[in-house]
Enzyme design. Sequence first.
Site, PDB file in Angstrom:
ATOM      1  N   GLY A  65       0.764  -1.237   0.000  1.00  0.00           N
ATOM      2  CA  GLY A  65       0.000   0.000   0.000  1.00  0.00           C
ATOM      3  C   GLY A  65       0.796   1.289   0.000  1.00  0.00           C
ATOM      4  CD1 TRP A  67       4.689   3.021  -4.707  1.00  0.00           C
ATOM      5  CD2 TRP A  67       3.907   3.129  -6.794  1.00  0.00           C
ATOM      6  NE1 TRP A  67       5.767   3.035  -5.553  1.00  0.00           N
ATOM      7  CE2 TRP A  67       5.329   3.098  -6.837  1.00  0.00           C
ATOM      8  CE3 TRP A  67       3.203   3.173  -7.990  1.00  0.00           C
ATOM      9  CZ2 TRP A  67       6.042   3.131  -8.030  1.00  0.00           C
ATOM     10  CZ3 TRP A  67       3.900   3.204  -9.194  1.00  0.00           C
ATOM     11  CH2 TRP A  67       5.309   3.187  -9.211  1.00  0.00           C
ATOM     12  CG  ASP A  88      -1.749  -6.942  -4.627  1.00  0.00           C
ATOM     13  OD1 ASP A  88      -1.645  -8.182  -4.579  1.00  0.00           O
ATOM     14  OD2 ASP A  88      -0.768  -6.200  -4.797  1.00  0.00           O
ATOM     15  CG  ASP A 128       6.301  -0.572  -7.736  1.00  0.00           C
ATOM     16  OD1 ASP A 128       7.165  -0.470  -8.615  1.00  0.00           O
ATOM     17  OD2 ASP A 128       6.568  -0.670  -6.525  1.00  0.00           O
ATOM     18  CE  LYS A 169       8.525  -3.069 -10.197  1.00  0.00           C
ATOM     19  NZ  LYS A 169       8.915  -3.180  -8.770  1.00  0.00           N
TER      20      LYS A 169
END
Length: 219
Positions: A65, A67, A88, A128, A169
């Site tokens: 968490g 970000w 997620d 990410d 990413k």
Amino acid sequence: MNHSRKKVSASSSRWLQRDRRDAYVKAAAREGYRSRSAYKLVEMNKRFGFLRKGSKVVDLGAAPGGWSQVAAKCAGAREGLERVVAVDVLDMEPIAGCRFLRAEFPAPDLSGKVLDALNGRANVVLSDMLANVSGNRLVDYQRSLELCGNVEAFASGGILASGGTLCCKLLRGGDGSDEKEMLADWRKRFDSLVRFKPKASRGESAEIYLVASGFRGLP
């Protein structure tokens, strides 16, 4: 004697020692961020300014968490005013101003769930996420490229609002030809695209971030 256990223990010890010396780990503990990676997003937002007050944000692969915390703060989200949707497959402790969706990525019904949770399209899509690492640099690069492609397709397929930003990413490792081809395709849909490695990224890490801004909208 179990030599493999001894090696794993030594490796874990090195990681722990490095984290104790890591300024970002110490800062995260001091400032209440759940991960040192929060500072990567803080740095990128200072540089590119894509997270603004009032922004609607999707954070893919959000757990634990860090970000989402940064995104909520920048967007002015708070309890009763949710502006961040965190996605997620792992559970995540609640964050004020965030709506959590436990889901695989990609999943056929994810777009609809995200749009419903946001009550509209996002201004920013963050990822990410890291594909499963094999230890083979080329294989990991190809997996990361595929994941980035899926994230961009998700973002540009109806999630991002016109003018929006995608920050994703990428784990580098190949000769770059496949990456160039992918980014050439992205440039058809975004006004600008930058490769960026934050100072908060570990020096030995192959990760960079792709910041694609000015989404041109659906055709």
